[in-house]
Design an enzyme around this catalytic site. Structure first.
Site, PDB file in Angstrom:
ATOM      1  N   PRO A   1      44.262  49.893  38.272  1.00 34.02           N
ATOM      2  CA  PRO A   1      44.295  48.546  38.866  1.00 34.02           C
ATOM      3  C   PRO A   1      44.546  47.392  37.887  1.00 34.02           C
ATOM      4  O   PRO A   1      44.676  46.251  38.315  1.00 34.02           O
ATOM      5  CB  PRO A   1      42.903  48.414  39.495  1.00 34.02           C
TER       6      PRO A   1
ATOM      7  N   TYR B   1      53.842  40.703  36.061  1.00 35.13           N
ATOM      8  CA  TYR B   1      52.642  40.389  36.845  1.00 35.13           C
ATOM      9  C   TYR B   1      53.006  39.785  38.209  1.00 35.13           C
ATOM     10  O   TYR B   1      52.417  40.141  39.225  1.00 35.13           O
ATOM     11  CB  TYR B   1      51.714  39.452  36.064  1.00 35.13           C
TER      12      TYR B   1
ATOM     13  N   TYR C   1      41.269  38.607  32.313  1.00 36.94           N
ATOM     14  CA  TYR C   1      41.284  40.018  31.902  1.00 36.94           C
ATOM     15  C   TYR C   1      40.805  40.052  30.450  1.00 36.94           C
ATOM     16  O   TYR C   1      41.453  39.450  29.584  1.00 36.94           O
ATOM     17  CB  TYR C   1      42.702  40.593  31.960  1.00 36.94           C
TER      18      TYR C   1
ATOM     19  N   HIS D   1      47.810  31.370  42.852  1.00 36.82           N
ATOM     20  CA  HIS D   1      47.460  31.297  41.430  1.00 36.82           C
ATOM     21  C   HIS D   1      48.731  31.199  40.598  1.00 36.82           C
ATOM     22  O   HIS D   1      49.590  32.077  40.668  1.00 36.82           O
ATOM     23  CB  HIS D   1      46.659  32.544  41.001  1.00 36.82           C
TER      24      HIS D   1
ATOM     25  N   LYS E   1      48.857  46.124  40.725  1.00 35.40           N
ATOM     26  CA  LYS E   1      50.137  46.547  41.292  1.00 35.40           C
ATOM     27  C   LYS E   1      50.041  47.504  42.492  1.00 35.40           C
ATOM     28  O   LYS E   1      51.029  47.701  43.207  1.00 35.40           O
ATOM     29  CB  LYS E   1      50.976  47.244  40.201  1.00 35.40           C
TER      30      LYS E   1
HETATM   31  C1  PHB Z   1      40.505  42.259  42.477  1.00 31.82           C
HETATM   32  O1  PHB Z   1      40.302  41.068  42.733  1.00 31.82           O
HETATM   33  O2  PHB Z   1      39.906  43.156  43.102  1.00 31.82           O
HETATM   34  C2  PHB Z   1      41.482  42.613  41.422  1.00 31.82           C
HETATM   35  C3  PHB Z   1      42.238  41.623  40.831  1.00 31.82           C
HETATM   36  C4  PHB Z   1      43.132  41.933  39.831  1.00 31.82           C
HETATM   37  C5  PHB Z   1      43.273  43.245  39.422  1.00 31.82           C
HETATM   38  C6  PHB Z   1      42.534  44.259  40.017  1.00 31.82           C
HETATM   39  C7  PHB Z   1      41.627  43.938  41.027  1.00 31.82           C
HETATM   40  O3  PHB Z   1      44.142  43.549  38.416  1.00 31.82           O
END
Ligand code: PHB
Ligand code: APR
Length: 394
Positions: free
Chosen positions: A293, A385, A201, A72, A297
């Site tokens: 989450p 990130y 997000y 990505h 990280k």
């Molecule tokens: C996930 O795909 O489970 C996932 C992706 C990004 C995050 C947290 C969890 O920041």
């Protein structure tokens, strides 16, 4: 039994460390409380930083990741019913992340360990380290009702937040830092195509939402829920409705829904234990720190601890540099606190903290608008990130 490095815990930290040490000819044994199937049944994160991808390559555990993982080059932040693209590659001079589930990483590492014939003792009960402050630490555990002993040079505590390793450090030799957030993430996995090619997000007045994925046909979605919420109270229909309500209209219109194949709630917490070493015990990954989450990280921080410990161990065994090992905690903590900061920042600015906090909400909107409308702001988000660099050890 005797080994050079005794590893407690067969999660991603323990397995990755074991594999890298093995490749350097450093003997290691893993003691795991659960069965291998249980470890693989846990659905966790899914975004790998470049540093972790490189480390998996070094461990020669990259074949399936390359076939099935999805690179990505960016992600999206949604707020005020609009979306802003964070161009990871463009803003970081070519870095990106790999979307590949932690469960798959764990499976690949387990298979690799089995194929090289390294020892893992699953369902080891009452694992207990001893004499950590001496040059001859050892571990006792029970297997099939018998008490066994594993002698070693060093102990790697890779046994997660609830493990025995951190608890083996006397209270006056460790300091912990913690923040518990008043909400959790309700996540579902479904065999539906992801709503977008990139992760989204979303900050919304109803609460945070995240659109993620595991493959082109499997999606992972989350919505923020209040503390104490029960998963039984969330039918699939209720989940999809809530998710749609929190996404920008154009995204919500594209969302393909379907039955969930997994549904669970995870609490959010920031936690750090200092120092990350005590005598010959080294804390690695979740045993030493937890991040919420939101910045993706947790797993990556575990990998950077593994990187540090594995390189220090290689210097001990190949160059006799036992002096360097004292630097483990200090090197790890510098990076840990920066990832804690980023995860806290993402969490603070994307979640709803309480009802009626209009001031807080306006500040969040201003913060997101400010960071996403300048290249400097976006670069800060992007470089955190994709993952800050690993520190060199000399
Ligand atoms: C996930 O795909 O489970 C996932 C992706 C990004 C995050 C947290 C969890 O920041
Ligand atoms: N004895 C032996 N094994 C133990 C003990 C114990 N007393 N306590 C816990 N374990 C095992 C757990 O069963 C688990 O398999 O240690 C392992 C720890 O694995 P994780 O919790 O997955 O921790 P870690 O390997 O550090 O992984 C990093 O990053 O994204 C985050 O939380 C996510 O799991 C992820 C973590």
């Amino acid at each position: 039994m005797k080994t050079q490095v005794a590893i407690i815990g067969a999660g991603p930290s323990g397995l990755l460390l074991g594999q890298l040490l093995h490749r350097q000819g450093i003997d290691n044994v893993i003691l795991e409380r659960r069965s291998g199937e249980y470890v693989l049944s846990r659905i966790r994160a899914g975004v790998l930083e470049q540093g972790m991808v490189d480390l998996l390559r070094e461990a020669r555990v990259d074949k399936r990741m390359d076939e099935e993982g999805m690179p990505h080059d960016g992600f999206e932040l949604a707020f005020d019913n609009r979306r802003v693209h964070v161009d990871l590659k463009g803003l970081t001079g070519g870095k990106s992340v790999m979307v590949y589930g932690q469960t798959e990483v764990t499976r690949d590492l387990m298979e690799a360990r089995e194929s090289v014939g390294a020892t893992t003792i699953y369902e080891a009960e009452n694992v207990q380290p001893h004499d950590l402050e001496t040059e001859h630490p050892y571990i006792t555990y029970e297997k099939d009702g018998e008490t066994c002993r594993l002698d070693c040079d060093y102990v790697a505590g890779c046994d997660g937040y609830h493990g025995v390793s951190r608890r083996s450090i006397p209270e006056d030799r460790i300091k912990t830092f913690e923040r518990v957030y008043p909400f959790g993430w309700l996540g579902i996995l479904s065999d539906t195509p992801p709503v977008s090619d990139e992760l989204i997000y979303a900050n919304h007045e109803r609460g945070f939402a995240l659109c993620s994925m595991r493959s082109k046909t499997r999606s992972r979605y989350y919505v923020q829920v209040p503390e104490g919420e029960k998963v039984e109270d969330w039918s699939d229909e209720r989940f999809w409705d809530e998710l749609k309500a929190r996404l920008p209209d154009d995204v919500a219109d594209q969302l393909v829904t379907g039955p969930s194949i997994e549904k669970s709630i995870a609490p959010l917490r920031s936690f750090v234990a200092e120092p990350m070493q005590y005598g010959r015990l080294f804390l690695v990954g979740d045993a030493a720190h937890i991040v919420p989450p939101t910045g993706a990280k947790g797993l990556n921080l575990a990998a950077s601890d593994v990187n540090t410990l594995y390189r220090l161990m290689a210097k001990v065994y190949q160059e006799g540099r036992t002096d360097l090992i004292a630097r483990y905690s200090e090197v790890c903590l510098r990076r840990v606190w920066k990832a804690e900061r980023f995860s806290w920042w993402m969490t603070t600015n994307l979640h709803k903290f309480s009802d009626g906090e209009d001031f807080e909400r306006r500040i969040q909107q201003a913060e997101l608008d400010y960071y996403t409308s300048s290249r400097a702001g976006l670069t800060t988000i992007a470089e955190n990130y994709v993952g800050l660099p690993y520190e060199s050890l000399e």
